[in-house]
Design a protein around this motif. Structure first.
Motif, PDB file in Angstrom:
ATOM      1  N   ASN A  68       1.060 -11.855  24.822  1.00  0.00           N
ATOM      2  CA  ASN A  68       0.079 -11.665  23.906  1.00  0.00           C
ATOM      3  C   ASN A  68      -1.153 -12.210  24.297  1.00  0.00           C
ATOM      4  O   ASN A  68      -1.618 -12.214  25.432  1.00  0.00           O
ATOM      5  CB  ASN A  68       0.579 -12.497  22.454  1.00  0.00           C
ATOM      6  CG  ASN A  68       0.875 -13.799  22.927  1.00  0.00           C
ATOM      7  OD1 ASN A  68       0.210 -14.515  23.598  1.00  0.00           O
ATOM      8  ND2 ASN A  68       2.081 -14.406  22.246  1.00  0.00           N
ATOM      9  N   ASN A  69      -2.326 -12.194  23.018  1.00  0.00           N
ATOM     10  CA  ASN A  69      -3.650 -12.652  23.504  1.00  0.00           C
ATOM     11  C   ASN A  69      -3.587 -14.196  23.955  1.00  0.00           C
ATOM     12  O   ASN A  69      -4.664 -14.766  24.043  1.00  0.00           O
ATOM     13  CB  ASN A  69      -4.651 -12.217  22.495  1.00  0.00           C
ATOM     14  CG  ASN A  69      -4.219 -13.047  21.232  1.00  0.00           C
ATOM     15  OD1 ASN A  69      -3.060 -12.892  20.923  1.00  0.00           O
ATOM     16  ND2 ASN A  69      -5.253 -13.343  20.691  1.00  0.00           N
ATOM     17  N   LYS A  70      -2.620 -14.988  24.130  1.00  0.00           N
ATOM     18  CA  LYS A  70      -2.578 -16.402  24.372  1.00  0.00           C
ATOM     19  C   LYS A  70      -2.051 -16.503  25.689  1.00  0.00           C
ATOM     20  O   LYS A  70      -2.321 -17.484  26.420  1.00  0.00           O
ATOM     21  CB  LYS A  70      -1.843 -17.233  23.266  1.00  0.00           C
ATOM     22  CG  LYS A  70      -2.749 -17.267  22.026  1.00  0.00           C
ATOM     23  CD  LYS A  70      -1.875 -17.895  20.956  1.00  0.00           C
ATOM     24  CE  LYS A  70      -2.622 -17.779  19.672  1.00  0.00           C
ATOM     25  NZ  LYS A  70      -1.596 -18.642  18.677  1.00  0.00           N
ATOM     26  N   HIS A  73       3.885 -13.256  29.383  1.00  0.00           N
ATOM     27  CA  HIS A  73       5.303 -13.519  29.318  1.00  0.00           C
ATOM     28  C   HIS A  73       5.699 -14.143  30.880  1.00  0.00           C
ATOM     29  O   HIS A  73       5.236 -13.768  31.914  1.00  0.00           O
ATOM     30  CB  HIS A  73       6.209 -12.589  28.949  1.00  0.00           C
ATOM     31  CG  HIS A  73       7.534 -12.788  28.581  1.00  0.00           C
ATOM     32  ND1 HIS A  73       8.512 -13.009  29.306  1.00  0.00           N
ATOM     33  CD2 HIS A  73       8.020 -12.994  27.179  1.00  0.00           C
ATOM     34  CE1 HIS A  73       9.736 -13.352  28.737  1.00  0.00           C
ATOM     35  NE2 HIS A  73       9.396 -13.292  27.576  1.00  0.00           N
ATOM     36  N   GLU A 157      -0.419 -10.965  14.324  1.00  0.00           N
ATOM     37  CA  GLU A 157       0.331 -10.787  15.991  1.00  0.00           C
ATOM     38  C   GLU A 157      -0.509 -10.033  16.791  1.00  0.00           C
ATOM     39  O   GLU A 157      -0.649  -8.733  16.295  1.00  0.00           O
ATOM     40  CB  GLU A 157       1.625 -10.664  15.818  1.00  0.00           C
ATOM     41  CG  GLU A 157       2.459 -10.867  17.102  1.00  0.00           C
ATOM     42  CD  GLU A 157       3.782 -10.885  16.993  1.00  0.00           C
ATOM     43  OE1 GLU A 157       4.550 -11.378  18.021  1.00  0.00           O
ATOM     44  OE2 GLU A 157       4.433 -10.335  16.084  1.00  0.00           O
ATOM     45  N   THR A 158      -0.829 -10.185  17.962  1.00  0.00           N
ATOM     46  CA  THR A 158      -1.605  -9.468  18.986  1.00  0.00           C
ATOM     47  C   THR A 158      -0.638  -9.299  20.195  1.00  0.00           C
ATOM     48  O   THR A 158      -0.295 -10.084  20.685  1.00  0.00           O
ATOM     49  CB  THR A 158      -2.964  -9.850  19.237  1.00  0.00           C
ATOM     50  OG1 THR A 158      -3.598  -9.881  18.220  1.00  0.00           O
ATOM     51  CG2 THR A 158      -3.510  -8.719  20.183  1.00  0.00           C
ATOM     52  N   LEU A 159      -0.148  -8.069  20.553  1.00  0.00           N
ATOM     53  CA  LEU A 159       0.786  -7.824  21.711  1.00  0.00           C
ATOM     54  C   LEU A 159       0.104  -7.121  22.807  1.00  0.00           C
ATOM     55  O   LEU A 159      -0.958  -6.126  22.373  1.00  0.00           O
ATOM     56  CB  LEU A 159       1.988  -7.225  21.011  1.00  0.00           C
ATOM     57  CG  LEU A 159       2.945  -7.826  20.088  1.00  0.00           C
ATOM     58  CD1 LEU A 159       4.097  -7.023  19.674  1.00  0.00           C
ATOM     59  CD2 LEU A 159       3.186  -9.202  20.418  1.00  0.00           C
ATOM     60  N   SER A 161       0.446  -4.652  26.281  1.00  0.00           N
ATOM     61  CA  SER A 161       1.539  -4.055  26.892  1.00  0.00           C
ATOM     62  C   SER A 161       0.829  -2.995  27.736  1.00  0.00           C
ATOM     63  O   SER A 161      -0.570  -2.507  27.509  1.00  0.00           O
ATOM     64  CB  SER A 161       2.492  -3.418  25.956  1.00  0.00           C
ATOM     65  OG  SER A 161       2.024  -2.673  24.919  1.00  0.00           O
TER      66      SER A 161
END
Length: 366
Positions: A68-70, A73, A157-159, A161
């Motif tokens: 995510n933007n933090k 993974h 939520e920002t994902l 990919s």
């Protein structure tokens, strides 16, 4: 490897996806499932995803999930921490602006937004960061549009990919009712045709039979996947167009027939025959799968009327299906009960207007 699966809806699309993976013993585990938005994150292999992409019609896109933007993974600690921080900082600078810059494709559906940054078309420093994720692809081919960073905003939520490959969805939507030359009064929407085909274990050269075929539209999808298809209907008139065009009404147009759609999409070679007969007197002696939509007049009528057709379907299945053969049908929603020689492997409810009906999927076990 983690993949972000984006579904066309939150109900039938996940069922299709996991049924395909389970039935073919493909390895996967669900890492995250969203109840508010149509996406899941799963841990699986490239081979499993490629197999899924060759079968599923209700998936919209498949991407390699990064984070995510933090934070990225933990699967991707190979990506050094300095580059991680630089990447996340660059990402947040873009996300925090009122509008995205440098993007090549932007898709907004309901409450979520997807933005795609293609390596060769965005700012140089951002393109270099995207390129550093090449190692994740393990030499697999990516989307026909090229390597792209995908940012998906689902509510708060920002994902993040990497777009992997497009799905079959656009290809299969050429069989949408609006694009067919020959349709009946009750031709099924393409999403339902895709779903019943996906859950019926259709494979190339397998025989698929629809004993209430009407104008034959339910058999388009199996024929596309290389199945040999057979249709029958009590009313022979359903096979031939007899109406002139009236405004936008295109039902059973004169000059077209039950073979017209197969001819349009170069699928005539996969049609065995269409036969006018009663289901209880069908001359068909073998099929790998039976898929059908019981006659329109009984969809919303009394249970005992619908059960007459359902009983006939099970008798037909007992006679012509092999062990592990599939019987799938749409019918009014009620409890059908146990059936000799069959086990229910799926029941999916759908409400159309004021009518509640279900897709029932049975497997022959004896």
């Amino acid at each position: 490897m983690l993949f972000l699966l984006r579904f066309s809806n939150s109900t039938t699309s996940p069922i299709e996806t996991y049924s395909i993976l389970d039935r073919n013993n493909q390895p996967y585990s669900i890492i995250h499932s969203s109840y508010d938005f149509p996406y899941d994150i799963i841990d699986t292999t490239f081979d499993a995803i490629d197999f899924l992409l060759s079968k599923a019609g209700l998936l919209t896109r498949v991407s390699l999930f990064i984070g995510n933007n933090k934070e990225l993974h933990q699967h991707y600690f190979k990506y050094n921490i300095e580059s991680q921080n630089s990447f996340i900082n660059s990402l947040n600078r873009i996300i925090n602006k009122e509008s995205f810059e440098f993007f090549e494709e932007k898709i907004k559906i309901g409450r979520f937004l997807m933005v795609y940054f293609y390596k060769n078309k965005c700012k140089k420093e951002f393109g270099e960061l995207i390129k550093e994720f090449n190692y994740l692809l393990e030499d697999h081919d990516v989307s026909s549009k090229g390597l792209a960073l995908e940012i998906s905003i689902f509510g708060e939520e920002t994902l993040v990919s990497i777009l992997y490959k497009e799905t079959l969805r656009k290809t299969l939507y050429k069989f949408d009712v609006k694009r067919l030359d020959f349709i009946g009064r009750t031709s099924m929407k393409v999403e339902n045709s895709i779903l019943i085909s996906s859950l019926s274990n259709i494979e190339k050269n397998k025989i698929v039979y629809d004993p209430f075929c009407g104008t034959g539209s339910l058999l388009n999808i199996p024929a596309y996947f290389g199945c040999k298809v057979i249709g029958s209907d009590l009313n022979r008139k359903e096979f031939f167009g007899r109406n002139k065009l009236k405004g936008k009404i295109r039902t059973s147009l004169l000059g077209f027939n039950v073979f017209s759609n197969f001819k349009k999409f170069n699928l005539l070679g996969n049609v065995i025959s269409f036969i006018a007969c009663d289901i209880n007197d069908s001359p068909i002696t073998y099929a790998d799968s039976i898929i059908t939509d019981i006659p329109y007049g009984v969809r919303i009528s009394a249970k005992n009327e619908a059960m007459f057709f359902i009983d006939s379907l099970f008798k037909l299945g007992q006679r012509i299906l092999p062990n592990d053969g599939i019987l799938s049908f749409f019918a009014p929603s009620f409890e059908i009960g146990q059936r000799e020689d069959f086990r229910c492997i799926n029941k999916i409810e759908e409400k159309t207007g004021t009518v509640l009906r279900s897709l029932y999927v049975y497997q022959k076990i004896n």
